[in-house]
Design an enzyme around this catalytic site. Structure first.
Site, PDB file in Angstrom:
ATOM      1  CG  ASP A 254      35.339  40.949  35.374  1.00 27.70           C
ATOM      2  OD1 ASP A 254      36.068  40.559  36.306  1.00 27.70           O
ATOM      3  OD2 ASP A 254      35.367  42.111  34.948  1.00 27.70           O
TER       4      ASP A 254
ATOM      5  CG  HIS B 164      38.895  38.166  34.845  1.00 25.80           C
ATOM      6  ND1 HIS B 164      38.846  39.517  34.642  1.00 25.80           N
ATOM      7  CD2 HIS B 164      39.032  37.618  33.618  1.00 25.80           C
ATOM      8  CE1 HIS B 164      38.939  39.778  33.342  1.00 25.80           C
ATOM      9  NE2 HIS B 164      39.048  38.636  32.710  1.00 25.80           N
TER      10      HIS B 164
END
Length: 514
Positions: A289, A323
């Site tokens: 993430d 991300h």
């Protein structure tokens, strides 16, 4: 090569070269300790020494430059094996290691030698150093029942005040106890080349994560702590967020690494939440993430405590396969201010510098005084995103959150102030160079780009630069897009390979282009 000392413990030391290069040194170098070569062909701007003796003077040299230092005095040194720890990858070593921590005198060190130690949650206490030697692995148990469920919030029987015990995505929420914990503790050091491995890949934590009613453990949770330093440690395979300082002060991570598979859910590298003075220097992130996501609670926590994320420094870090590289929000109702990001290298992240907020974050959700400089972005799909329409939470796609016409400015309205980006190279971009979209009732106040270059991949893919309604999902090679911004300054900004205009302005006030 000139260099400075960053940190000294009783058994380790960390140093940083004096230059402006992102993460990697301009040329490799050797390191000598007391005239003996101890590190060869070092490639990074930050380097460390371990296995030092306490209360001892040393001389470290890089080329012709020398630094003298003295390691810290310690009151005691305890070995976890003297408390029954096996480190054989089979025995349950939780109680042995916890007892060593409990018994360690203030100012002492708990030593974990090479080996694999199977453990459940461990709690750190004030005024100790935990040393994880090279080859030492704290390996998490795989049964969820070994991680007790803690309440999100309790009431102090004496004063009636609320005490947050555990938290999930910006709100007090019942969670399984984290792997490594500290509660209202201070003066803690965790040092060495050892590994803290949550072992989530061999458990059930990553299965159907959105269907869970109880929050998953973090790898490291620092709740209302002060003066905590992690040096050299590698954290990996967390059940959820990796490093989570919460309402804490003076927290530093030096020459550490955080790792998780790219498809692992919510495995952010670090999420400092409503913290004051946090340093990330020489840290490498490769996670599933965001690498670093700076937070300050959702509406309830922000309005009640009004505690911003303040004075954070991110320098000489490598963010890859994340991300977002450095992210603000989206849980930032207490505000984020005074952030400096410099000499960082973003590699294969979806977005580089990413700001996420939305209507509903509140009047204390103020993001201001942000500086980003001397950064390299390589194969980052969208280097810059400032999004005031982030569609998180169950109501994130509701009309009142996503409508593009002005709403009244009230207690639910966030604010984004000034951003300065300078001396940044962005190569092999794909979706967009920049996507900045403010609220019509509360435009982004100021964005300044200076000495920034962009180029796009010839075979650039298509994607959604910002997670908001109305942002096309098939964007490719979009230039610098600005909407609802009061002031924009672009000085020496170059872009190559874009489709269409280099700069796209909608609902923009003052523009300065040089």
């Amino acid at each position: 090569m000139k260099f400075n000392n960053l940190f000294i413990s009783s058994v380790s030391a960390c140093f940083e070269l004096c230059n402006t290069a992102p993460y990697y040194a301009e040329q490799s170098y050797d390191v000598e300790l007391n005239g003996k070569k101890v590190l060869s062909s070092v490639k990074t701007n930050v380097f460390s020494l371990f296995d030092l003796e306490p209360d001892t003077e040393y001389e470290v040299s890089v080329g012709a430059d020398t630094c003298r230092f003295k390691t810290s005095v310690e009151s005691a040194a305890l070995n976890v094996k003297d408390f029954g720890a096996k480190g054989d990858g089979k025995a349950d070593d939780t109680i042995s290691i916890q007892n060593a921590i409990i018994c360690c005198p203030a100012g002492g060190r708990v030593k974990v030698e090479a080996g694999t130690y199977i453990v459940g949650p461990i709690t750190l206490l004030s005024d100790i150093t935990l040393e994880l030697c090279e080859g030492a692995v704290l390996l998490g148990k795989t049964n969820e029942s070994d991680y007790p469920v803690l309440p999100g919030e309790i009431h102090d029987a004496a004063t009636g005040r609320e005490i947050q015990v555990s938290t999930w995505e910006g709100d007090p929420f019942p969670c399984h106890q984290s792997f490594i914990n500290a509660y209202s503790a201070h003066n803690i050091k965790v040092v060495g080349r050892g590994v803290i491995d949550g072992n989530a890949q061999n458990s059930t934590w990553w299965i159907n994560p959105k269907q869970r009613k109880i929050g998953r453990p973090k790898l490291v949770f620092l709740n209302q702590c002060e003066d905590v330093i992690f040096h050299g440690i590698t954290g990996r395979n967390s059940a959820s967020w990796n490093l989570h300082p919460f309402f804490s002060k003076n927290i530093s991570f030096y020459d550490t690494a955080v790792e998780a598979p790219s498809n692992s859910p919510n495995t952010d590298g670090s999420d400092p939440e409503s913290c004051d003075h946090v340093n990330y220097i020489g840290v490498r992130f490769s996670v599933g993430d965001d690498a670093i996501a700076i937070k300050a609670g959702k509406m309830y926590m922000g309005m009640k405590y009004q505690t911003p994320a303040d004075h954070h420094v991110i320098r000489n870090c490598l963010m890859e396969y994340a991300h977002g590289g450095v992210v603000l929000g989206s849980e930032m109702s207490g505000g984020v201010r005074n952030l400096t990001v410099s000499q960082c290298y973003f590699l294969h992240t979806d977005r580089g510098l990413r700001i996420k907020t939305r209507r509903g974050r509140g009047k204390y959700a103020i993001i201001d005084n942000m500086e980003f400089s001397n950064i390299m972005m390589d194969n980052v799909k969208t280097p810059f995103v400032i999004n005031m329409y982030y569609f998180c939470d169950p109501d994130g796609r509701d009309e009142w959150v996503q409508k593009k016409t002005a709403s009244p400015v009230d207690d639910t309205t966030p604010y984004i102030g000034s951003f300065v980006f300078k001396d940044i190279e962005c190569k092999e971009c794909e979706w967009a160079a920049c996507y900045a979209y403010g609220l019509p009732e509360q435009p982004i106040k100021s964005v300044s780009f200076e000495n920034i270059s962009f180029n796009f991949k010839e075979d650039a893919g298509k994607g959604q630069p910002a997670m908001m309604e109305g942002c096309a999902e098939d964007t490719s090679r979009l230039g610098l897009y600005f909407n609802n911004v009061e002031k924009i300054s672009l000085k020496n900004v170059s872009i190559e390979g874009q489709d269409g205009d280099s700069f796209i302005f909608e609902n923009v006030g003052t523009k300065e282009i040089k």
